[in-house]
Enzyme design. Structure first.
Site, PDB file in Angstrom:
ATOM      1  CG  ASP A  18      68.040  58.888   6.937  1.00 45.58           C
ATOM      2  OD1 ASP A  18      68.553  58.074   6.146  1.00 45.58           O
ATOM      3  OD2 ASP A  18      67.752  60.047   6.614  1.00 45.58           O
ATOM      4  CG  ASP A  60      70.381  63.264   6.369  1.00 46.11           C
ATOM      5  OD1 ASP A  60      70.265  63.379   5.129  1.00 46.11           O
ATOM      6  OD2 ASP A  60      70.109  64.186   7.156  1.00 46.11           O
ATOM      7  CG  HIS A  62      73.620  66.632   5.717  1.00 44.86           C
ATOM      8  ND1 HIS A  62      73.020  66.382   4.510  1.00 44.86           N
ATOM      9  CD2 HIS A  62      72.617  66.612   6.630  1.00 44.86           C
ATOM     10  CE1 HIS A  62      71.721  66.230   4.690  1.00 44.86           C
ATOM     11  NE2 HIS A  62      71.443  66.351   5.973  1.00 44.86           N
ATOM     12  CE  LYS A 104      68.250  60.219   3.634  1.00 39.47           C
ATOM     13  NZ  LYS A 104      68.161  61.605   4.142  1.00 39.47           N
ATOM     14  CB  ALA A 139      61.677  61.755   9.944  1.00 39.66           C
TER      15      ALA A 139
HETATM   16  C1  VGL Z   1      65.805  64.125   7.141  1.00 41.65           C
HETATM   17  C2  VGL Z   1      65.426  66.124   8.167  1.00 41.65           C
HETATM   18  C3  VGL Z   1      66.667  66.567   7.783  1.00 41.65           C
HETATM   19  C4  VGL Z   1      65.353  62.763   6.794  1.00 41.65           C
HETATM   20  C5  VGL Z   1      67.053  64.550   6.746  1.00 41.65           C
HETATM   21  O1  VGL Z   1      66.126  62.058   6.125  1.00 41.65           O
HETATM   22  O2  VGL Z   1      64.223  62.368   7.172  1.00 41.65           O
HETATM   23  N1  VGL Z   1      65.002  64.918   7.842  1.00 41.65           N
HETATM   24  N2  VGL Z   1      67.464  65.770   7.094  1.00 41.65           N
HETATM   25 ZN    ZN Z   2      69.500  66.035   6.745  1.00 42.17          ZN
END
Ligand code: VGL
Ligand code: ZN
Length: 197
Positions: A18, A60, A62, A104, A139
């Site tokens: 990410d 990430d 969405h 993802k 993260a």
């Molecule tokens: C994530 C917060 C929101 C991550 C994804 O992949 O670390 N963190 N969405």
């Molecule tokens: Zn996310």
């Protein structure tokens, strides 16, 4: 204890989680210091690519109105909407064309922090003959933590890139606790200087 020297070998793979504009300072869900790990992760990518070892990048990804967004009752601001500027890697983060991208959390009603969840990553790692996965990115307390947990559960050896992760730290200790959890699960903490030249 971190090993002093690790040789990259066939069976090793790199997974960078990410590295996307929305997770970098100034982004919708900017992770403090996230920009500092970008050059480090690029160096890991260079080392793996130079040995012909596979590199995987998760994103990430969405749909609009994802359940993790506050408007939908979730914990996060709108971030990483598929294809939006915030969902893209920063210009400095140029991955080799051979890198495999793993999208993802693409289903509207399902949160997924792990890069293994509802993706083909496990199959793709098997197809690449990977047994040991080096994991870094963003993260620490969400994607990295959950991806490392799944990797261990699925039987992979894991090296955790301590100089290539940063935490959101919704609670101040979240990152540190996540690191401890991952090491307790068998992830080996390493840094660039531990890689044999
Ligand atoms: C994530 C917060 C929101 C991550 C994804 O992949 O670390 N963190 N969405
Ligand atoms: Zn996310």
């Amino acid at each position: 204890m971190a090993p002093t020297s690790i040789s990259l070998e066939p069976g090793d793979a790199l997974l960078v989680a990410d590295v996307q504009n929305d997770f970098l300072p100034g982004g919708a869900l900017g992770v403090q210091g996230g920009d500092r790990i970008v050059p480090v992760l690029l160096e890991y990518i260079t080392r793996f690519a130079a040995r012909g070892l596979p590199v995987f990048l998760s994103r990430d990804w969405h749909p609009p109105q994802h359940c993790s967004f506050r408007e939908q009752g979730g914990p996060w601001p709108v971030h990483c909407v598929a294809g939006s500027p915030g969902s893209l890697p920063p210009p400095a983060f140029q991955a080799p064309p051979s890198a495999v991208i793993v999208h993802k959390a693409t289903a509207r009603n399902k949160e997924a922090y792990s890069a293994f969840q509802d993706t083909r990553l496990d199959e793709q790692l098997h197809a690449a003959r990977a047994r040991r996965v080096f994991i870094g990115g963003l993260a620490t307390d969400y994607c990295v933590l959950n991806t490392v947990k799944d990797a261990r559960r699925l039987g992979y050896e894991v090296c955790l890139l301590m100089d290539g992760i940063r935490a959101v730290n919704v609670h101040p200790d979240d990152g540190r606790k996540a690191e401890e959890d991952m090491v307790r699960l068998g992830a080996v903490p390493i840094r660039l200087e531990n890689l044999a030249a």
